[in-house]
Design a protein around this motif. Structure first.
Motif, PDB file in Angstrom:
ATOM      1  N   GLN A 102     -67.734  -3.780 -79.163  1.00 40.41           N
ATOM      2  CA  GLN A 102     -67.421  -5.187 -79.335  1.00 40.41           C
ATOM      3  C   GLN A 102     -68.349  -6.111 -78.534  1.00 40.41           C
ATOM      4  O   GLN A 102     -68.507  -7.286 -78.870  1.00 40.41           O
ATOM      5  N   VAL A 103     -68.982  -5.586 -77.488  1.00 43.36           N
ATOM      6  CA  VAL A 103     -69.944  -6.389 -76.736  1.00 43.36           C
ATOM      7  C   VAL A 103     -71.075  -6.847 -77.649  1.00 43.36           C
ATOM      8  O   VAL A 103     -71.451  -8.030 -77.675  1.00 43.36           O
ATOM      9  N   PHE A 104     -71.606  -5.928 -78.432  1.00 43.73           N
ATOM     10  CA  PHE A 104     -72.724  -6.246 -79.319  1.00 43.73           C
ATOM     11  C   PHE A 104     -72.255  -7.032 -80.542  1.00 43.73           C
ATOM     12  O   PHE A 104     -72.998  -7.862 -81.069  1.00 43.73           O
ATOM     13  N   ASP A 105     -71.027  -6.778 -81.000  1.00 45.79           N
ATOM     14  CA  ASP A 105     -70.465  -7.547 -82.108  1.00 45.79           C
ATOM     15  C   ASP A 105     -70.319  -9.009 -81.694  1.00 45.79           C
ATOM     16  O   ASP A 105     -70.610  -9.934 -82.466  1.00 45.79           O
ATOM     17  N   PHE A 106     -69.857  -9.222 -80.469  1.00 45.74           N
ATOM     18  CA  PHE A 106     -69.701 -10.557 -79.907  1.00 45.74           C
ATOM     19  C   PHE A 106     -71.045 -11.285 -79.859  1.00 45.74           C
ATOM     20  O   PHE A 106     -71.180 -12.428 -80.308  1.00 45.74           O
ATOM     21  N   ILE A 107     -72.054 -10.588 -79.329  1.00 47.13           N
ATOM     22  CA  ILE A 107     -73.377 -11.188 -79.142  1.00 47.13           C
ATOM     23  C   ILE A 107     -74.053 -11.489 -80.476  1.00 47.13           C
ATOM     24  O   ILE A 107     -74.696 -12.527 -80.649  1.00 47.13           O
ATOM     25  N   GLN A 108     -73.892 -10.576 -81.468  1.00 44.55           N
ATOM     26  CA  GLN A 108     -74.543 -10.850 -82.749  1.00 44.55           C
ATOM     27  C   GLN A 108     -73.955 -12.083 -83.405  1.00 44.55           C
ATOM     28  O   GLN A 108     -74.662 -12.833 -84.080  1.00 44.55           O
ATOM     29  N   ASN A 109     -72.657 -12.340 -83.203  1.00 49.22           N
ATOM     30  CA  ASN A 109     -72.053 -13.513 -83.833  1.00 49.22           C
ATOM     31  C   ASN A 109     -72.503 -14.799 -83.151  1.00 49.22           C
ATOM     32  O   ASN A 109     -72.751 -15.806 -83.820  1.00 49.22           O
ATOM     33  N   THR A 139     -78.754  -8.716 -90.578  1.00 50.47           N
ATOM     34  CA  THR A 139     -77.434  -8.105 -90.734  1.00 50.47           C
ATOM     35  C   THR A 139     -77.387  -7.166 -91.935  1.00 50.47           C
ATOM     36  O   THR A 139     -76.744  -6.113 -91.877  1.00 50.47           O
ATOM     37  N   ILE A 140     -78.055  -7.545 -93.022  1.00 51.67           N
ATOM     38  CA  ILE A 140     -78.094  -6.665 -94.192  1.00 51.67           C
ATOM     39  C   ILE A 140     -78.725  -5.328 -93.823  1.00 51.67           C
ATOM     40  O   ILE A 140     -78.215  -4.246 -94.155  1.00 51.67           O
ATOM     41  N   ALA A 141     -79.852  -5.383 -93.127  1.00 51.05           N
ATOM     42  CA  ALA A 141     -80.558  -4.159 -92.746  1.00 51.05           C
ATOM     43  C   ALA A 141     -79.741  -3.324 -91.772  1.00 51.05           C
ATOM     44  O   ALA A 141     -79.623  -2.103 -91.922  1.00 51.05           O
ATOM     45  N   CYS A 142     -79.162  -3.982 -90.780  1.00 50.59           N
ATOM     46  CA  CYS A 142     -78.427  -3.248 -89.742  1.00 50.59           C
ATOM     47  C   CYS A 142     -77.127  -2.651 -90.267  1.00 50.59           C
ATOM     48  O   CYS A 142     -76.754  -1.535 -89.891  1.00 50.59           O
ATOM     49  N   TYR A 143     -76.416  -3.389 -91.126  1.00 48.99           N
ATOM     50  CA  TYR A 143     -75.134  -2.902 -91.632  1.00 48.99           C
ATOM     51  C   TYR A 143     -75.309  -1.904 -92.776  1.00 48.99           C
ATOM     52  O   TYR A 143     -74.789  -0.791 -92.730  1.00 48.99           O
ATOM     53  N   ALA A 172     -77.355  -2.642 -83.297  1.00 39.88           N
ATOM     54  CA  ALA A 172     -78.661  -3.054 -83.823  1.00 39.88           C
ATOM     55  C   ALA A 172     -78.670  -4.527 -84.205  1.00 39.88           C
ATOM     56  O   ALA A 172     -79.647  -5.249 -83.943  1.00 39.88           O
ATOM     57  N   ALA A 173     -77.576  -4.999 -84.823  1.00 44.30           N
ATOM     58  CA  ALA A 173     -77.499  -6.402 -85.228  1.00 44.30           C
ATOM     59  C   ALA A 173     -77.490  -7.315 -84.005  1.00 44.30           C
ATOM     60  O   ALA A 173     -78.142  -8.373 -84.006  1.00 44.30           O
ATOM     61  N   GLY A 174     -76.752  -6.939 -82.967  1.00 38.64           N
ATOM     62  CA  GLY A 174     -76.697  -7.748 -81.756  1.00 38.64           C
ATOM     63  C   GLY A 174     -78.062  -7.883 -81.105  1.00 38.64           C
ATOM     64  O   GLY A 174     -78.501  -8.980 -80.737  1.00 38.64           O
ATOM     65  N   ILE A 175     -78.755  -6.762 -80.958  1.00 38.21           N
ATOM     66  CA  ILE A 175     -80.091  -6.782 -80.365  1.00 38.21           C
ATOM     67  C   ILE A 175     -81.060  -7.573 -81.238  1.00 38.21           C
ATOM     68  O   ILE A 175     -81.866  -8.369 -80.750  1.00 38.21           O
ATOM     69  N   GLY A 176     -80.969  -7.380 -82.554  1.00 36.92           N
ATOM     70  CA  GLY A 176     -81.854  -8.079 -83.478  1.00 36.92           C
ATOM     71  C   GLY A 176     -81.687  -9.584 -83.415  1.00 36.92           C
ATOM     72  O   GLY A 176     -82.676 -10.334 -83.450  1.00 36.92           O
ATOM     73  N   MET A 177     -80.440 -10.058 -83.311  1.00 40.07           N
ATOM     74  CA  MET A 177     -80.191 -11.502 -83.253  1.00 40.07           C
ATOM     75  C   MET A 177     -80.752 -12.112 -81.975  1.00 40.07           C
ATOM     76  O   MET A 177     -81.347 -13.195 -81.995  1.00 40.07           O
ATOM     77  N   VAL A 178     -80.556 -11.433 -80.856  1.00 39.20           N
ATOM     78  CA  VAL A 178     -81.077 -11.946 -79.584  1.00 39.20           C
ATOM     79  C   VAL A 178     -82.602 -12.030 -79.638  1.00 39.20           C
ATOM     80  O   VAL A 178     -83.205 -13.036 -79.234  1.00 39.20           O
ATOM     81  N   LEU A 179     -83.231 -10.970 -80.126  1.00 32.16           N
ATOM     82  CA  LEU A 179     -84.697 -10.951 -80.202  1.00 32.16           C
ATOM     83  C   LEU A 179     -85.218 -12.028 -81.153  1.00 32.16           C
ATOM     84  O   LEU A 179     -86.233 -12.689 -80.866  1.00 32.16           O
ATOM     85  N   LEU A 180     -84.533 -12.224 -82.283  1.00 33.56           N
ATOM     86  CA  LEU A 180     -84.960 -13.248 -83.235  1.00 33.56           C
ATOM     87  C   LEU A 180     -84.888 -14.628 -82.600  1.00 33.56           C
ATOM     88  O   LEU A 180     -85.821 -15.439 -82.745  1.00 33.56           O
ATOM     89  N   PHE A 181     -83.800 -14.912 -81.901  1.00 33.75           N
ATOM     90  CA  PHE A 181     -83.670 -16.217 -81.243  1.00 33.75           C
ATOM     91  C   PHE A 181     -84.742 -16.402 -80.177  1.00 33.75           C
ATOM     92  O   PHE A 181     -85.401 -17.451 -80.111  1.00 33.75           O
ATOM     93  N   GLU A 182     -84.927 -15.395 -79.328  1.00 33.53           N
ATOM     94  CA  GLU A 182     -85.898 -15.502 -78.244  1.00 33.53           C
ATOM     95  C   GLU A 182     -87.306 -15.718 -78.785  1.00 33.53           C
ATOM     96  O   GLU A 182     -88.052 -16.580 -78.299  1.00 33.53           O
ATOM     97  N   GLN A 183     -87.692 -14.937 -79.781  1.00 33.03           N
ATOM     98  CA  GLN A 183     -89.041 -15.057 -80.323  1.00 33.03           C
ATOM     99  C   GLN A 183     -89.251 -16.396 -81.018  1.00 33.03           C
ATOM    100  O   GLN A 183     -90.310 -17.022 -80.892  1.00 33.03           O
TER     101      GLN A 183
END
Length: 449
Positions: free
Chosen positions: A364-371, A390-394, A426-437
């Motif tokens: 749920q930590v990563f679910d929280f962060i991805q949202n 999200t499509i790729a990760c799910y 994967a979705a949580g990490i992907g969202m953070v990286l997308l925002f940062e970049q």
């Protein structure tokens, strides 16, 4: 300290806006949570039936909501002394079409459950559940139409009051139809579905009356106005419904996989997933609040401010979800008992749930962060990129892995959850990286402060 470092001030501003939004989301999810608690009193099999039936219902509900959600945008964009009557008319037309389509699809879905490896006894009871809840789509989607008008005018308090009242009514009807109390007929498990449909009807009546008493609508001058509004609503609704349907479909697919391992596994999944869903509602409020803050900084062309607000939202989310994760690890059994799952009434389901809730503490930590990330990336113009993450990760990663670990190894039901968790991580990490970049590459000056 860098101007882009997360700060307590930014976190406090996000929390002030997130709190009321989260309360509304929690009030909404309390209806399905009450259903699960009541079904737990009826037995472990009842939870499994309710979980599968609601998962099917919820898939089409979220897609229908996506089709109508643009109403608030239309009202806000055209905001004036009067609300355009064509917006409410087009929303009600869209709601009616979506509701009829959803009810038909739900009716057809019931007989096909056994094709997906579901227990015949469970499938038969789910079909009865769907018969009683399918009519609820119509008043529920009409409620969403009026909700769009209310939100577009920034009058969320009335929604909170009505939703809280609906929770109470639903609980009263749940108990009455389940056990034949308060002079109501004893319907058993389908009674929970019947109570939801009736509660949706009363909810719609309440919001319609409140809206017409507090809102002045401009008269509709021609059918062309309604058609124009309907086209605008479709332009927003179709991609939104696709996004919502994708996420809900992933959740439903996991529930179907768990159902293949029997009623106990499905009941355990239903309870722990519902617990995660309650916590997840807090992330929705934080996602919206973070999105607003990031949009403000982005609009001011403040790159460091954009990064600072987004990072503050992520940090606040980690702090909040971390508290719940610690709670799950320290007190798993008492948390499960809150949802009427204990070793005395459902020993096998309880044993499975004890393992799942410990897994949930991490997932749920990563679910929280991805949202929260969904809100952040939307504000920097990368909503489409976030959708494809999200499509790729799910679907390309999490779901296949869940199937492999669940059916091709001895992990069984736990393997399904490992695959689901991997997709969320994967979705949580992907969202953070997308925002940062994205925020780091914004081509305007570093800071306005």
């Amino acid at each position: 300290m860098s101007d882009s470092t997360p700060t307590l001030h930014e976190a406090r501003r996000i929390a002030e806006l997130a709190l009321p939004l989260s309360f509304i989301q929690l009030a909404q999810v309390a209806i399905s949570t009450t259903d699960m608690v009541m079904l737990g009193w009826f037995g472990g099999t009842a939870i499994a039936v309710g979980a599968l039936g609601y998962a099917l219902f919820n898939l089409l509900r979220t897609m229908g909501f996506g089709m109508i959600i643009g109403t608030s945008n239309l009202v806000a964009q055209d905001r004036g002394e009067y609300v355009g009557g064509e917006h409410l008319a087009s929303a009600l037309i869209m709601a009616s079409i979506a509701a009829v389509a959803a009810a038909v699809v739900l009716a057809l879905a019931g007989p096909s459950l056994e094709w997906f490896g579901q227990d015949p006894g469970i499938s038969a009871q789910v079909r009865d559940y769907l018969v009683f809840i399918a009519p609820g789509y119509l008043p529920l989607f009409w409620f969403y139409a009026y909700r769009g008008v209310v939100v577009g005018q920034r009058k969320a308090n009335v929604l909170l009051v009505i939703t809280l009242g609906t929770v109470v009514v639903n609980a009263f009807l749940d108990y009455g139809f389940l056990f034949g109390a308060f002079g109501l007929p004893m319907l058993g498990i389908p009674g929970v579905a019947a109570s939801s449909s009736l509660a949706f009807l009363l909810q719609f009546i309440a919001v319609a009356v409140a809206t017409h008493r507090t809102t002045r609508f401009a008269p509709v001058r021609s059918s062309a106005e309604v058609l124009g509004s309907l086209r605008r609503l479709l332009a927003i609704g179709l991609p939104t419904a696709g996004s919502y349907g994708s996420e809900a479909g992933f959740t439903l697919s996991i529930a179907l996989m768990m159902g293949a391992f029997g009623a106990s596994a499905l009941a355990a999944h239903a309870v722990v997933n519902q617990i995660m869903y309650v916590v997840f509602m807090l992330s929705i409020g934080m996602s919206h609040a973070t999105s607003v803050g990031v949009s403000e900084a982005f609009g001011n062309k403040d790159r460091n401010g954009t990064l600072r607000v987004g990072r503050s939202g992520f940090c606040l989310g980690l702090a909040v979800v971390g508290l719940f994760s610690v709670l799950f690890c320290l007190l798993p059994a008492p948390v499960l008992r809150l949802f009427s799952l204990d070793p005395a009434s459902a020993a096998q389901a309880h044993g499975i749930a004890l393992i799942l809730i410990l897994m949930a503490a991490f997932i749920q930590v990563f679910d929280f962060i991805q949202n929260i990330g969904v809100g952040a990336v939307r504000s920097v113009g990368r909503a489409g990129h976030g959708f494809w993450i999200t499509i790729a990760c799910y679907w390309a990663f999490g779901l296949p892995l869940a199937w492999v670990l669940g059916t091709q190894t001895e992990l069984g039901a736990y393997g399904v959850w490992l695959g689901m968790g991997a997709g969320l991580v994967a979705a949580g990490i992907g969202m953070v990286l997308l925002f940062e970049q994205t925020a780091a590459k914004l081509e305007f000056f570093g800071s306005t402060s």
